[in-house]
Design an enzyme around this catalytic site. Sequence first.
Site, PDB file in Angstrom:
ATOM      1  CB  ALA A  14      -0.950  -0.003   1.203  1.00  0.00           C
ATOM      2  CB  VAL A  68       4.069 -10.254   1.428  1.00  0.00           C
ATOM      3  CG1 VAL A  68       3.157  -9.063   1.649  1.00  0.00           C
ATOM      4  CG2 VAL A  68       5.160  -9.952   0.424  1.00  0.00           C
ATOM      5  CB  SER A 144       4.649  -8.056 -14.579  1.00  0.00           C
ATOM      6  OG  SER A 144       5.401  -7.237 -15.443  1.00  0.00           O
ATOM      7  CE1 TYR A 157       8.606  -7.701 -10.771  1.00  0.00           C
ATOM      8  CE2 TYR A 157       8.428  -7.785 -13.160  1.00  0.00           C
ATOM      9  CZ  TYR A 157       7.964  -7.329 -11.942  1.00  0.00           C
ATOM     10  OH  TYR A 157       6.841  -6.531 -11.893  1.00  0.00           O
ATOM     11  CB  ALA A 159      10.687 -17.041 -13.296  1.00  0.00           C
ATOM     12  CE  LYS A 161       5.290  -9.198 -10.271  1.00  0.00           C
ATOM     13  NZ  LYS A 161       4.361  -8.885  -9.173  1.00  0.00           N
ATOM     14  CB  ILE A 189       2.911   1.422 -13.820  1.00  0.00           C
ATOM     15  CG1 ILE A 189       2.087   0.287 -14.487  1.00  0.00           C
ATOM     16  CG2 ILE A 189       2.006   2.415 -13.090  1.00  0.00           C
ATOM     17  CD1 ILE A 189       1.132   0.714 -15.574  1.00  0.00           C
TER      18      ILE A 189
HETATM   19  N1  LIG Z   1       5.358  -0.303 -11.835  1.00  0.00           N
HETATM   20  C1  LIG Z   1       5.264  -1.119 -12.880  1.00  0.00           C
HETATM   21  O1  LIG Z   1       5.568  -0.750 -14.023  1.00  0.00           O
HETATM   22  C2  LIG Z   1       4.791  -2.528 -12.700  1.00  0.00           C
HETATM   23  C3  LIG Z   1       4.640  -3.307 -13.847  1.00  0.00           C
HETATM   24  C4  LIG Z   1       4.205  -4.608 -13.721  1.00  0.00           C
HETATM   25  C5  LIG Z   1       3.944  -5.130 -12.479  1.00  0.00           C
HETATM   26  N2  LIG Z   1       4.098  -4.352 -11.375  1.00  0.00           N
HETATM   27  C6  LIG Z   1       3.806  -4.959 -10.090  1.00  0.00           C
HETATM   28  O2  LIG Z   1       2.872  -4.176  -9.386  1.00  0.00           O
HETATM   29  C7  LIG Z   1       3.079  -4.319  -7.985  1.00  0.00           C
HETATM   30  C8  LIG Z   1       3.208  -2.942  -7.362  1.00  0.00           C
HETATM   31  O3  LIG Z   1       4.294  -2.267  -7.966  1.00  0.00           O
HETATM   32  P1  LIG Z   1       4.556  -0.691  -7.801  1.00  0.00           P
HETATM   33  O4  LIG Z   1       4.850  -0.164  -9.140  1.00  0.00           O
HETATM   34  O5  LIG Z   1       3.500  -0.074  -6.975  1.00  0.00           O
HETATM   35  O6  LIG Z   1       5.938  -0.766  -6.998  1.00  0.00           O
HETATM   36  P2  LIG Z   1       6.449   0.071  -5.755  1.00  0.00           P
HETATM   37  O7  LIG Z   1       7.886  -0.259  -5.617  1.00  0.00           O
HETATM   38  O8  LIG Z   1       6.035   1.474  -5.867  1.00  0.00           O
HETATM   39  O9  LIG Z   1       5.639  -0.596  -4.535  1.00  0.00           O
HETATM   40  C9  LIG Z   1       5.901  -1.887  -4.084  1.00  0.00           C
HETATM   41  C10 LIG Z   1       5.611  -1.908  -2.594  1.00  0.00           C
HETATM   42  O10 LIG Z   1       5.807  -3.253  -2.118  1.00  0.00           O
HETATM   43  C11 LIG Z   1       6.394  -3.150  -0.835  1.00  0.00           C
HETATM   44  N3  LIG Z   1       7.100  -4.392  -0.504  1.00  0.00           N
HETATM   45  C12 LIG Z   1       8.217  -4.883  -1.097  1.00  0.00           C
HETATM   46  N4  LIG Z   1       8.586  -6.029  -0.490  1.00  0.00           N
HETATM   47  C13 LIG Z   1       7.679  -6.260   0.499  1.00  0.00           C
HETATM   48  C14 LIG Z   1       7.519  -7.277   1.468  1.00  0.00           C
HETATM   49  N5  LIG Z   1       8.380  -8.308   1.560  1.00  0.00           N
HETATM   50  N6  LIG Z   1       6.475  -7.201   2.300  1.00  0.00           N
HETATM   51  C15 LIG Z   1       5.610  -6.169   2.239  1.00  0.00           C
HETATM   52  N7  LIG Z   1       5.709  -5.164   1.346  1.00  0.00           N
HETATM   53  C16 LIG Z   1       6.739  -5.220   0.484  1.00  0.00           C
HETATM   54  C17 LIG Z   1       7.357  -1.976  -0.928  1.00  0.00           C
HETATM   55  O11 LIG Z   1       7.678  -1.460   0.352  1.00  0.00           O
HETATM   56  C18 LIG Z   1       6.566  -1.003  -1.788  1.00  0.00           C
HETATM   57  O12 LIG Z   1       5.819  -0.092  -1.003  1.00  0.00           O
HETATM   58  C19 LIG Z   1       4.329  -5.186  -7.830  1.00  0.00           C
HETATM   59  O13 LIG Z   1       3.941  -6.516  -7.634  1.00  0.00           O
HETATM   60  C20 LIG Z   1       5.001  -5.055  -9.173  1.00  0.00           C
HETATM   61  O14 LIG Z   1       5.821  -6.164  -9.472  1.00  0.00           O
HETATM   62  C21 LIG Z   1       4.521  -3.065 -11.449  1.00  0.00           C
END
Ligand SMILES: NC(=O)c1ccc[n+]([C@@H]2O[C@H](COP(=O)([O-])OP(=O)(O)OC[C@H]3O[C@@H](n4cnc5c(N)ncnc54)[C@H](O)[C@@H]3O)[C@@H](O)[C@H]2O)c1
Length: 249
Positions: A14, A68, A144, A157, A159, A161, A189
Site C-alpha cells: 500500500a 509478505v 506483469s 522477476y 518467472a 510473475k 507504470i
Molecule cells: N510499476 C510497474 O511498471 C509494474 C509493472 C508490472 C507489475 N508491477 C507490479 O505491481 C506491484 C506494485 O508495484 P509498484 O509499481 O507499486 O511498486 P512500488 O515499488 O512502488 O511498490 C511496491 C511496494 O511493495 C512493498 N514491498 C516490497 N517487499 C515487500 C515485502 N516483503 N512485504 C511487504 N511489502 C513489500 C514496498 O515497500 C513497496 O511499497 C508489484 O507486484 C510489481 O511487481 C509493477
Amino acid sequence: MISFSGKTVVITGAAGGIGAATARLMHSHGACLVLADAQAAPLEALRDTLCGSPGGDTARLHCVTVDVADEASCSAMAQAASDRFGGIDHLVHAAGVFPEVPIERMTLDQWQQLMRVNSDGTFLACRAVLPHLRDDSSIVTIASIAASRGSAVNAHYCASKGAVLSFTRSLALALAPRTRVNTVSPGIIATGMTEALRETRGARLLASTPMGRFGTGDDVAGAIAFLCSPLAGFVTGENLQVNGGILFD
Ligand SMILES: NC(=O)c1ccc[n+]([C@@H]2O[C@H](COP(=O)([O-])OP(=O)(O)OC[C@H]3O[C@@H](n4cnc5c(N)ncnc54)[C@H](O)[C@@H]3O)[C@@H](O)[C@H]2O)c1
C-alpha cells in the site's frame, strides 16, 4: 457507479505507487482499508493523507507493517484486518520487488530472495486471508507484462510473475463461486519501481507503446477496483492487461 461502502479491503504494497493509488480510489468509494506494507512511515503518511490530516478520522483506516514473505507476518495482517473490521471482502496484493540482475551473474540467493517476496509472498498473503473472507469476496493479484514478454535483465522477476499468473488461475478454480480471483498485468507504470528502467530504456519503451505514455498508478487502480466490484461479478480466473497496448507491438 462503484461503491465499496461497508467493504473491507486489505492492500499489500500500500505504500507503493500502485497500492497507494488503489487505496485512494477505494477509500474515495467508501471502503474500509487495511494498508499493509514493509515500510511503516509511508503507510502512516498515506493514512494521514486519506483521513485529511494527522489526527483526522481514521475510522475506515488501519495500518499494518507486514513482510509478505513471512508466513506469521501474513497471518497477523489478516487477523488484524478481521479484528478491526470483522472480516475481509477484498485482498489486493500489490507488494513486490523488481531488481535487475543479468542471468549470467544472478546468484541462487538473488533468485530465491526474489521468489520469496513475489511468488511465496503471493501465496502467503492469499492463503492468510482465506479464513477471514466474507461471501461475495474477491482477490486481485498483480502479475506483469514481464510474465509473457520475458526480460534479459530480470529473468527471476519474469518467472515469479509467471508463477503469480498460474497460481491466480488455480486459486480462482479453488475458491469459486464464493470468491472471485483475478490478476492485473501492468505494462510500464510510472512508480518508484520503474524509475531506473524509465531512465535507461524509457524512450524505446514509449516508442513501442501505442498509447504514447507510461501508465499511472491510477490507471492500474481503476482496473483493480473494477475487478473487485460487482461490475465484474462473472469475472474470475482472468488476467487483465493494463499496458497501453504495448503487448501488441
Ligand atoms: N510499476 C510497474 O511498471 C509494474 C509493472 C508490472 C507489475 N508491477 C507490479 O505491481 C506491484 C506494485 O508495484 P509498484 O509499481 O507499486 O511498486 P512500488 O515499488 O512502488 O511498490 C511496491 C511496494 O511493495 C512493498 N514491498 C516490497 N517487499 C515487500 C515485502 N516483503 N512485504 C511487504 N511489502 C513489500 C514496498 O515497500 C513497496 O511499497 C508489484 O507486484 C510489481 O511487481 C509493477
